[in-house]
Scaffold this motif. Structure first.
Motif, PDB file in Angstrom:
ATOM      1  N   ALA A 162       0.829  -1.203   0.000  1.00 39.94           N
ATOM      2  CA  ALA A 162       0.000   0.000   0.000  1.00 39.94           C
ATOM      3  C   ALA A 162       0.864   1.254   0.000  1.00 39.94           C
ATOM      4  CB  ALA A 162      -0.912  -0.019   1.231  1.00 39.94           C
ATOM      5  N   LEU A 163       1.832   1.300   0.904  1.00 42.30           N
ATOM      6  CA  LEU A 163       2.673   2.493   1.016  1.00 42.30           C
ATOM      7  C   LEU A 163       3.445   2.727  -0.282  1.00 42.30           C
ATOM      8  CD1 LEU A 163       3.782   4.796   2.733  1.00 42.30           C
ATOM      9  CD2 LEU A 163       5.564   3.245   3.553  1.00 42.30           C
ATOM     10  N   ALA A 164       4.018   1.643  -0.825  1.00 36.46           N
ATOM     11  CA  ALA A 164       4.796   1.796  -2.051  1.00 36.46           C
ATOM     12  C   ALA A 164       3.897   2.265  -3.191  1.00 36.46           C
ATOM     13  CB  ALA A 164       5.475   0.477  -2.412  1.00 36.46           C
ATOM     14  N   SER A 165       2.684   1.752  -3.245  1.00 44.28           N
ATOM     15  CA  SER A 165       1.812   2.113  -4.368  1.00 44.28           C
ATOM     16  C   SER A 165       1.371   3.572  -4.273  1.00 44.28           C
ATOM     17  CB  SER A 165       0.611   1.178  -4.440  1.00 44.28           C
ATOM     18  OG  SER A 165      -0.325   1.491  -3.444  1.00 44.28           O
ATOM     19  N   THR A 220      10.497   4.373  -7.466  1.00 45.89           N
ATOM     20  CA  THR A 220       9.988   4.726  -6.142  1.00 45.89           C
ATOM     21  C   THR A 220       9.339   3.522  -5.467  1.00 45.89           C
ATOM     22  OG1 THR A 220       9.541   6.914  -7.017  1.00 45.89           O
ATOM     23  CG2 THR A 220       8.576   6.379  -4.880  1.00 45.89           C
ATOM     24  N   ALA A 221       8.535   2.786  -6.232  1.00 42.34           N
ATOM     25  CA  ALA A 221       7.849   1.630  -5.647  1.00 42.34           C
ATOM     26  C   ALA A 221       8.874   0.644  -5.086  1.00 42.34           C
ATOM     27  CB  ALA A 221       6.965   0.944  -6.685  1.00 42.34           C
ATOM     28  N   VAL A 222       9.882   0.345  -5.883  1.00 43.57           N
ATOM     29  CA  VAL A 222      10.887  -0.620  -5.447  1.00 43.57           C
ATOM     30  C   VAL A 222      11.673  -0.076  -4.254  1.00 43.57           C
ATOM     31  CG1 VAL A 222      13.055  -1.703  -6.130  1.00 43.57           C
ATOM     32  CG2 VAL A 222      11.093  -1.778  -7.671  1.00 43.57           C
ATOM     33  N   LEU A 223      12.013   1.205  -4.325  1.00 47.71           N
ATOM     34  CA  LEU A 223      12.823   1.785  -3.255  1.00 47.71           C
ATOM     35  C   LEU A 223      12.059   1.818  -1.925  1.00 47.71           C
ATOM     36  CD1 LEU A 223      15.701   2.885  -3.438  1.00 47.71           C
ATOM     37  CD2 LEU A 223      14.713   5.179  -3.213  1.00 47.71           C
ATOM     38  N   VAL A 224      10.784   2.162  -1.982  1.00 48.06           N
ATOM     39  CA  VAL A 224       9.989   2.186  -0.749  1.00 48.06           C
ATOM     40  C   VAL A 224       9.902   0.772  -0.170  1.00 48.06           C
ATOM     41  CG1 VAL A 224       7.681   2.578   0.198  1.00 48.06           C
ATOM     42  CG2 VAL A 224       8.682   4.234  -1.367  1.00 48.06           C
ATOM     43  N   GLY A 225       9.694  -0.207  -1.048  1.00 46.93           N
ATOM     44  CA  GLY A 225       9.617  -1.598  -0.570  1.00 46.93           C
ATOM     45  C   GLY A 225      10.904  -2.022   0.100  1.00 46.93           C
ATOM     46  N   VAL A 226      12.016  -1.765  -0.578  1.00 48.52           N
ATOM     47  CA  VAL A 226      13.314  -2.162  -0.021  1.00 48.52           C
ATOM     48  C   VAL A 226      13.588  -1.400   1.280  1.00 48.52           C
ATOM     49  CG1 VAL A 226      15.800  -2.094  -0.415  1.00 48.52           C
ATOM     50  CG2 VAL A 226      14.276  -2.851  -2.234  1.00 48.52           C
ATOM     51  N   LEU A 245      14.742  -8.754   0.912  1.00 46.21           N
ATOM     52  CA  LEU A 245      14.189  -9.470  -0.240  1.00 46.21           C
ATOM     53  C   LEU A 245      12.671  -9.405  -0.224  1.00 46.21           C
ATOM     54  CD1 LEU A 245      14.930 -11.463  -2.612  1.00 46.21           C
ATOM     55  CD2 LEU A 245      14.419 -13.276  -1.008  1.00 46.21           C
ATOM     56  N   SER A 246      12.090  -9.617   0.951  1.00 42.19           N
ATOM     57  CA  SER A 246      10.636  -9.560   1.052  1.00 42.19           C
ATOM     58  C   SER A 246      10.139  -8.157   0.703  1.00 42.19           C
ATOM     59  CB  SER A 246      10.201  -9.954   2.471  1.00 42.19           C
ATOM     60  OG  SER A 246       8.809  -9.841   2.591  1.00 42.19           O
ATOM     61  N   GLY A 247      10.848  -7.136   1.190  1.00 37.01           N
ATOM     62  CA  GLY A 247      10.479  -5.756   0.864  1.00 37.01           C
ATOM     63  C   GLY A 247      10.576  -5.495  -0.634  1.00 37.01           C
ATOM     64  N   LEU A 248      11.636  -6.015  -1.246  1.00 34.87           N
ATOM     65  CA  LEU A 248      11.813  -5.846  -2.689  1.00 34.87           C
ATOM     66  C   LEU A 248      10.628  -6.451  -3.439  1.00 34.87           C
ATOM     67  CD1 LEU A 248      13.599  -5.221  -5.212  1.00 34.87           C
ATOM     68  CD2 LEU A 248      14.570  -7.502  -4.927  1.00 34.87           C
ATOM     69  N   CYS A 249      10.228  -7.644  -3.049  1.00 36.85           N
ATOM     70  CA  CYS A 249       9.084  -8.293  -3.698  1.00 36.85           C
ATOM     71  C   CYS A 249       7.830  -7.439  -3.521  1.00 36.85           C
ATOM     72  CB  CYS A 249       8.854  -9.688  -3.122  1.00 36.85           C
ATOM     73  SG  CYS A 249      10.103 -10.871  -3.639  1.00 36.85           S
ATOM     74  N   CYS A 250       7.654  -6.838  -2.344  1.00 36.27           N
ATOM     75  CA  CYS A 250       6.490  -5.980  -2.113  1.00 36.27           C
ATOM     76  C   CYS A 250       6.519  -4.776  -3.037  1.00 36.27           C
ATOM     77  CB  CYS A 250       6.448  -5.497  -0.663  1.00 36.27           C
ATOM     78  SG  CYS A 250       6.119  -6.811   0.490  1.00 36.27           S
ATOM     79  N   GLY A 251       7.721  -4.198  -3.236  1.00 35.19           N
ATOM     80  CA  GLY A 251       7.846  -3.056  -4.139  1.00 35.19           C
ATOM     81  C   GLY A 251       7.446  -3.425  -5.558  1.00 35.19           C
TER      82      GLY A 251
END
Ligand SMILES: Nc1ncnc2c1ncn2[C@@H]1O[C@H](COP(=O)(O)OP(=O)(O)OP(=O)(O)O)[C@@H](O)[C@H]1O
Ligand SMILES: [Mg+2]
Lengths: 525, 339
Positions: free
Chosen positions: B98-101, B120-126, B241-247
């Motif tokens: 949600a936050l990344a989107s 941005t999406a990937v960076l926020v996730g990571v 890694l999990s954050g990256l996948c979320c991004g």
């Protein structure tokens, strides 16, 4: 006279696991009031047989009779109700429960369906512990806080909390020091005097002579001899039955020429201490040298090893490997500098139980089989196979899960890990715990050969003959202090035991280098 | 040793019933039984869908939709599988998505176009993964607590950014990828991303030292530490890694919906955990497969689709999902103990 039916009679017991026939038509007779010993090499099927007896495994074939009546031991509860109690090789206590709760696990004293906490259970536990010669263990303490020997006593108390007629002990002495073993034997004597039968498994033949009445020998899942007299059968005959060959149970020769005193030590420990565990220790190990630490369980030996290895953080002192000081409390730094540790508790501290032998062996050397993080699995398997073959690990297939190996073979898998890694200093904590006679001789030879190739070895063992036979130099520890240092040749078992138990701390007598002479020592039995 | 043992993992392979199998063969056979049973469930669902709504369900458009919808949660599940295998848990995945989107769809970000949104999406996730990882690996926090805190704060931040409004994407190149007839190499773009993430995940888990370390840490962290593995650093990497996948998943969701919303990714954590567990991942760590998790995701999305086509309410869906989790775990226990 009409012979009474034996208390227990198992016949034609067969049990297979995927790919292995662990038991192949085994017979076992046990009389009331006797100590019946089970002997056999690692993987011979001893633990499997007693698991069948405990109702933990269902046999594929064969019959069991109990006091003359055929029975089916469908589950551990059925066996327990008949009066069969088992102390397993791998202790099965719940660490987060108290001593009393562990003792009464599964048959908690109840009132109106509720578990009665506290008093009744604690009182009966205290009584049991007293009978077992360990009144100092408090029923309210958590089992996780106890020493290995005390945990053993708790297992025993659990077994005795039922009304037992037959008690099975799978390598109970492996974690005990000589004094504890004496206590164990006293308990066994009391039990048999009351008519309770004991099935006793151990790899230490001298113990079997001391307390055994009869011996059954297993080899490759078959009983090759049943009901031999324990006291009068010659050791050589027993060993030949177990191994199918004549094993010279002798320690390997020490090098004929002494190690040069000028060779710089590869491991130097200076004033290393941990408050409350051990006082400042100084020791050095040169390449090619085997140094032994002798002492009772609880004298701080394992703690010293683990602190050197960085698994515990020292409160003072430093460890120097090959001239450079290690970062304190860092296993990574130690491993990178070339240290390896085979820890005391292989299941909790060393093995990945869900994984194959290969992966357990390669885990510390993965980068060797990897290019940029990608593992070459063919090379990995080949290396693991070579390392496990060198130790004659059974079965000869490193792809099997490590949890299916017998206890002694699991120990070999841990050693194979460091054999593969090829380190400079090997720290061995009870390396032969649960390892059979034949494999022991092989392990001793391997350790000595590694030393001859330039490895420095620091060895901890509860078996004094092992320390004296294998080490070049021995440090005797008592209550966290080094009380004596001497070449192994100058010590004998009695001297060490005296030092370990009551000898006053002596300023390091002679850490002089070994003089020539001194070959292998005699058999330990 | 000349022949590296790399048995074919073809799951359609019939399990041979010859008496004495070499040990590795039985291991493979057991893994295949698990995969086969999941494939069986999926096949049964397709039959149910085909019978109840023959025209709509089996329509290629619909099947494509199922895969596309499964892609977002699927990417999250791949990361989650790694975390669970290491003995951890990540409850914050939905909130991070949600936050990344929303962060990637603010007016300011959209000025940088396609690359700005993706980056941005990937960076926020990571970034969120980094915070989780540091708190767990070096701060000594329990994963459950640390990621629960992240769940709450990331959702809160997402609400603050949007103020509850839906942020519409105005970049055509992004919107085009979400069109019904958008294809890359003949595959819908989201499905392609999911497939690539799955393959990379499989390779990392099964063929690299990173995968080995993950399994070792999950199987016995103390043994891993004493074997010389840097357990803390490994944990940090896993949450990254999990954050990256979320991004990545957040970017897919932006493509799919053409917008960013603070309610995105609602309950993704439960779906991802459930999919991994259905796929045979041990919640206590040390065992699991990417293939199993992906099949778990496909089973879930197919159910959702069939229920929607049959006009069943989401409460019934939830009940059915719960029943499937229980059934899958029971079946696995049986196959694990009898082979
Ligand atoms: N659960 C299992 N699955 C597969 N094989 C097993 C299993 N348990 C034991 N085995 C195999 O059965 C054989 C006998 O093992 P067992 O543990 O009975 O040996 P043991 O005589 O107790 O040896 P040790 O002295 O090393 O404890 C071994 O080859 C072992 O690998
Ligand atoms: Mg055994």
């Amino acid at each position: 006279m009409a012979p009474e039916p034996p208390l227990l009679s198992m016949s034609g017991i067969t049990k297979s696991f995927p790919g292995v026939r662990a038991l192949d038509g085994v017979d076992l007779d046990v009389q009331a009031g006797e100590v019946h010993c089970l002997l056999g090499q690692n993987g011979a099927g001893k633990s499997t047989l007693i698991k069948v007896l405990a109702g933990a495994h269902q046999p594929d074939d064969g019959t069991i009779s109990w006091r003359g009546e055929p029975v089916t031991l469908r589950s551990p509860i059925v066996a327990m109700r008949l009066g069969i109690a088992t102390i397993y090789q791998e202790l099965d206590l719940v660490e987060h429960l108290s001593v009393a709760e562990n003792v009464h696990l599964g048959h908690e004293p109840t009132a109106a369906g509720f578990v009665v906490r506290g008093k009744a259970a604690k009182a009966s536990t205290a009584a049991l512990l007293k009978r077992l010669g360990h009144p100092e263990v408090e029923p309210g303490r958590l089992v996780g806080e106890l020493s290995a020997a005390q945990q053993q006593i708790v297992s025993m108390a659990r077994a005795l909390s039922h009304d037992v007629r037959l008690i099975v002990m799978d390598e109970p002495s492996a974690a005990l020091d000589p004094e504890e073993v004496d206590n164990l034997f006293r308990i066994v004597g009391d039990l048999t005097a009351d008519g309770v039968a004991v099935v006793y498994i151990s790899h230490r033949l001298e113990e079997i002579r001391r307390i055994g009445d009869r011996v059954t020998v297993l080899k490759d899942g078959r009983a090759v001899a049943g009901g031999l007299p324990a006291k009068s059968t010659p050791t050589r005959e027993v060993v030949a039955l177990m191994t199918g060959r004549n094993v010279e149970y002798v320690f390997p020769e020490r090098p004929a020429t002494p190690r040069d005193a000028d060779v710089a030590p590869v491991l130097e420990v200076q004033g290393l201490a941990r408050e409350g565990e051990f006082a400042p220790v100084d020791l050095t190990v040169r390449p090619g040298e085997i140094v032994g630490l002798a002492g009772l369980v609880g004298s701080g030996r394992s703690e010293i090893l683990e602190t050197i290895y960085g698994a515990r953080k020292p409160t003072a002192g430093q460890v120097i490997v090959g001239g450079s000081v290690l970062r304190p409390g860092s296993v990574r730094a130690a491993v990178r500098a070339g240290l390896g540790l085979a820890p005391e508790e292989r299941k909790a501290q060393a093995l990945l139980m869900l994984e194959s032998v290969t992966r357990n062996v390669s885990v510390s050397s993965m980068s060797r089989f990897a290019r940029g993080g990608w593992i070459d699995r063919g090379a990995e398997l080949g290396a693991a196979r070579a390392a496990t073959r060198e130790l004659s690990l059974r079965p000869d297939n490193p792809s099997v899960p490590v949890r299916t190996l017998s206890g002694g073979n699991q120990q070999k898998a841990v050693l194979a890990r460091w054999l593969l890694r090829g380190c400079r200093v090997l720290l061995l904590d009870e390396p032969t715990r649960g390892v059979d006679v034949g494999a022991r001789a092989e392990l001793y030879a391997v350790i000595r050969r590694l030393a001859d190739e330039g490895l420095a070895v620091l060895l901890v063992s509860s078996e004094v003959p092992e320390v004296l036979g294998l080490a070049d130099r021995v440090l005797v520890l008592r209550e966290g202090q080094v009380v004596h240092t001497a070449p192994a040749r100058e010590l004998d078992e009695h001297r060490v035991l005296d030092l370990v138990m009551e000898g006053a701390p002596v300023a390091s007598a002679s850490s002089a280098v070994d003089s020539p002479a001194a070959g292998g020592r005699g058999p330990a039995s | 040793m000349t022949q590296p043992v790399s048995p074919p993992r073809d799951s359609t392979d019939k399990v041979p019933s010859t008496g004495q199998l070499p040990a590795w063969r039985t291991t493979v056979a057991r893994a295949d039984v698990r995969t086969l049973s999941l494939l069986g469930v999926l096949a049964a669902l397709i039959v149910v869908g085909g019978i109840t709504k023959p025209d709509e369900f089996l329509d290629t458009r619909n099947l494509q939709l199922v895969l596309t919808q499964g892609s977002v949660i699927g990417v999250v599940t791949v990361g989650m599988t790694f975390v669970i295998m290491s003995g951890g848990i990540d409850l914050s995945v939905g909130a991070i998505v949600a936050l990344a989107s929303v962060w990637a769809t603010t007016v300011a970000t959209q000025e940088y176009g396609f690359a700005g949104i993706l980056f941005t999406a990937v960076l926020v996730g990571v970034g969120c993964g980094l915070v989780n990882g540091l708190l767990i690996a070096y701060g000594g926090m329990v994963p459950f607590i640390a990621t629960l805190a992240m769940l709450a704060s990331a959702r809160g931040l997402a609400l603050q950014i949007t103020d509850g409004a839906t942020q519409i994407v105005t970049i055509d190149s992004v919107l085009d990828l979400g069109e019904r007839d958008a294809y890359i190499l003949g595959i819908p773009p989201l499905v392609l991303v999911f497939a690539v993430v799955t393959i990379i995940g499989w390779l990392i888990l099964n063929r690299t030292t990173f995968g080995r370390r993950t399994v070792a840490v999950g199987g016995n962290a103390e043994a891993a530490r004493l074997a010389g593995i840097d357990v803390r650093r490994q944990r940090l990497y896993l949450y990254l890694l999990s954050g990256l996948c979320c991004g990545i998943a957040a970017f897919l969701l932006i493509i799919l919906s053409g917008s960013g919303q603070n309610t995105n990714g609602n309950l993704y954590e439960l779906d991802a955990i459930a999919a991994a567990i259905i796929g045979g991942t041990l919640l206590s760590g040390g065992r699991g497969t990417i293939v199993g998790s992906v099949l778990g995701v496909l089973i879930f999305t197919t159910i959702t689709n069939i229920f929607a086509l049959n006009n069943l309410q989401s409460d019934v869906q939830q009940i059915a999902k719960g029943a499937i989790i229980v059934a899958a775990v029971l079946v696995q226990r049986r196959t694990a103990s009898t082979t």
